[in-house]
Design an enzyme around this catalytic site. Structure first.
Site, PDB file in Angstrom:
ATOM      1  CD  GLU A 147      -2.960  -0.993   2.347  1.00 23.84           C
ATOM      2  OE1 GLU A 147      -2.819  -0.104   3.204  1.00 23.84           O
ATOM      3  OE2 GLU A 147      -3.930  -1.752   2.334  1.00 23.84           O
ATOM      4  CD  GLU A 187      -3.947  -5.882   4.037  1.00 24.31           C
ATOM      5  OE1 GLU A 187      -4.720  -4.998   4.467  1.00 24.31           O
ATOM      6  OE2 GLU A 187      -2.714  -5.823   4.142  1.00 24.31           O
TER       7      GLU A 187
HETATM    8  C1  FCB Z   1      -4.710  -2.000   5.522  1.00 22.95           C
HETATM    9  C2  FCB Z   1      -3.360  -2.385   6.089  1.00 22.95           C
HETATM   10  C3  FCB Z   1      -3.431  -3.379   7.213  1.00 22.95           C
HETATM   11  C4  FCB Z   1      -4.584  -3.070   8.142  1.00 22.95           C
HETATM   12  C5  FCB Z   1      -5.859  -2.936   7.347  1.00 22.95           C
HETATM   13  C6  FCB Z   1      -7.091  -2.708   8.190  1.00 22.95           C
HETATM   14  O1  FCB Z   1      -4.624  -0.741   4.935  1.00 22.95           O
HETATM   15  O2  FCB Z   1      -2.562  -2.944   5.069  1.00 22.95           O
HETATM   16  O3  FCB Z   1      -2.199  -3.370   7.875  1.00 22.95           O
HETATM   17  O4  FCB Z   1      -4.305  -1.952   8.885  1.00 22.95           O
HETATM   18  O5  FCB Z   1      -5.728  -1.868   6.453  1.00 22.95           O
END
Ligand code: FCB
Length: 485
Positions: free
Chosen positions: A193, A381
């Site tokens: 990210e 994620e």
């Molecule tokens: C993402 C991050 C992870 C966590 C989630 C909720 O942006 O990669 O570490 O904080 O959000």
């Protein structure tokens, strides 16, 4: 918040796996229509789960997060986190019992090279080597991320990601890690990210918390350069391993958090504003990586803030990668004036993030038509901070189960329409340190008791396990046993 668990805890019995009957599941346990080889996993990151940050005992260097929390002593910090550094073997056993086929974790740069450059901490490398062995022994594929936000403090002293030299140091760090783990880890990711890393420079909610908006493009561009340099290093290491007759087929990718911007109305101004919002915050990473050119709005900002971007830079950034990881949590809705608004009546998580799974399908289809060079995709994620109800029978989180089902279904829709999606990773394996928000926001498939560290697989974790099982059976397997809503 957490009462002491009734369960007796021993070092070898640190997780609880309540009974779950898929036939009685309130949310469907079904086969999804994904291509052969589609992988279901879960993600974590080093600083959020490891603990063991003491420099003397563990040889780990200070990261920017220790400095961030030292300046804000009222916040939770990562000193203990999930104590994963000590409990790694039990955690892998739990992952195995849950049936996860893949585990995405990050390596902590300051644990490997405490000063960011120079001497290597053997103990740190050894930890990840043992983790990888343990995963492979249990049939779980490691997905390794080199950078999930824990920059060595010594690198911040050089200006952090505002300084191109840090990108070179990062590539050297990548070399150390791949030389040790490249014979066993196939899936490599450079950065998690970039947009959120940038947020730590332009705001104060994340380390280093510099509150300087003028650094936006400089930092983002340097991160992409670092990605390019590290990609080269990883590819060279892969080739060297191959010549030694290892299976050196490393796959290299990057993970972007993508938040699609949808217009609040059908007006031209709302559409233009939404497009601009996307390009300025998210699309420019995509354009850099897959078109070799930033959108105009970002080029102008680069000029305004004194960032020089050469053709050679863009060549480095756009070199082919094997996959793109997408972290997906929410969409944004934008008015003609460029304001991001809350949709009246929309459901939200405890982060204030709108829950709207169909936007995931739309975004993936848009990406497929916009980027001809798009590599295979993974959702690296996806998850939700929602309330968990803890009772004697387990940890109940129907909201998260529904959320997860809806998002996997949205992914399935995109896959059925031709988007090349290879896997889904839940965020997160277990409740952990949600950065500056501490332990108050829980995303885990597994609950972690903060006093005892006992892990209890939540209903969503049990449901996810059942889904994985249902999706790993041979094609001819019966569908009996699938719960229906
Ligand atoms: C993402 C991050 C992870 C966590 C989630 C909720 O942006 O990669 O570490 O904080 O959000």
């Amino acid at each position: 918040m957490s009462k002491k668990s009734k369960h007796n805890i021993s070092k070898n019995n640190t997780y609880v796996f309540p009974h779950f009957n898929p036939r009685l599941s309130p949310v469907p346990v079904r086969r999804f229509h994904f291509p052969e080889g589609f992988v279901f996993g879960a993600s974590t990151s080093a600083y959020q789960i490891e603990g063991a940050i003491d420099t003397v005992a563990y040889g780990r260097g200070r990261s920017i997060w220790e400095d961030y929390f030292a300046a804000r002593p009222h916040l939770d910090n990562g000193e203990v986190a999930c104590d994963h550094y000590q409990r790694m073997v039990e955690d892998v056993a739990m992952i195995k019992k849950m049936g996860l086929k893949a585990y995405r974790f990050s390596v902590s740069w300051p644990r490997i090279i405490p000063a960011g450059t120079g001497a290597v901490n053997a103990q740190g490398l050894e930890f990840y080597s043992r983790l990888v062995d343990e995963l492979l022994k249990n049939g779980i594929e490691p997905y390794l991320t080199l950078y999930h936000w824990d920059l060595p403090a010594a690198m911040q002293d050089l200006g952090g990601w505002t300084n191109r030299a840090v990108a070179e140091h990062f590539a050297d760090y990548a070399k150390v890690v791949v030389e040790r783990l490249g014979d066993r880890v196939k899936k490599w990711c450079t950065f998690n990210e970039p947009e959120v890393i940038v947020a730590g420079y332009i705001g104060d909610g994340l380390a280093p918390g510099l509150k300087n908006p003028a650094l936006r493009v400089a930092v983002g561009h340097n991160l992409l350069l670092a990605h390019g340099l590290a990609t080269k290093v990883l590819r060279q290491a892969g080739a060297a391993l191959k010549s030694k007759s290892y299976e050196g087929d490393l796959e290299v990718g990057i993970v972007l958090n993508l938040v699609p911007a949808e217009p609040a109305s059908a007006t031209v101004s709302a559409k233009t504003a939404a497009r601009r919002q996307w390009q300025r915050n998210y699309g420019w990473y995509m354009d850099g990586l897959f078109k070799g050119k930033y959108p105009r709005v970002v080029q102008l900002e680069a000029r305004r803030t004194g960032v020089s971007i050469s053709a050679a830079d863009m060549e480095l950034i756009r070199q082919p990668i094997d996959y793109l990881g997408i972290n997906w949590y929410l969409r944004q809705v934008v008015t003609g004036r460029g304001r991001v608004i809350r949709v009246p009546g929309a459901k939200e998580t405890l982060m204030g993030w709108e829950i709207h799974a169909p936007a995931l399908t739309t975004m993936l289809l848009n990406m497929k038509s916009e980027y001809r060079q798009l590599p295979p995709l993974y959702i690296t994620e996806n998850g939700a901070a929602l309330k968990d109800e803890r009772t004697a029978s387990g940890v109940h989180d129907l909201g998260r189960m529904t959320y997860t089902y809806d998002h996997i279904s949205a992914l399935e829709m995109a896959s059925l329409q031709g988007v090349d999606i290879r896997g889904y990773f839940a965020w997160s394996l277990m409740d952990n340190l949600e950065w500056s928000l501490g332990y108050s926001k829980t995303f885990g498939l597994v609950h972690v008791d903060r006093e005892t560290q006992v892990r209890t697989v939540k209903d969503t974790g049990l449901w996810y396990s059942a889904v994985i099982k249902a999706n790993s059976r041979g094609k001819a397997a019966s569908r009996k046993g699938s719960g229906r809503r």
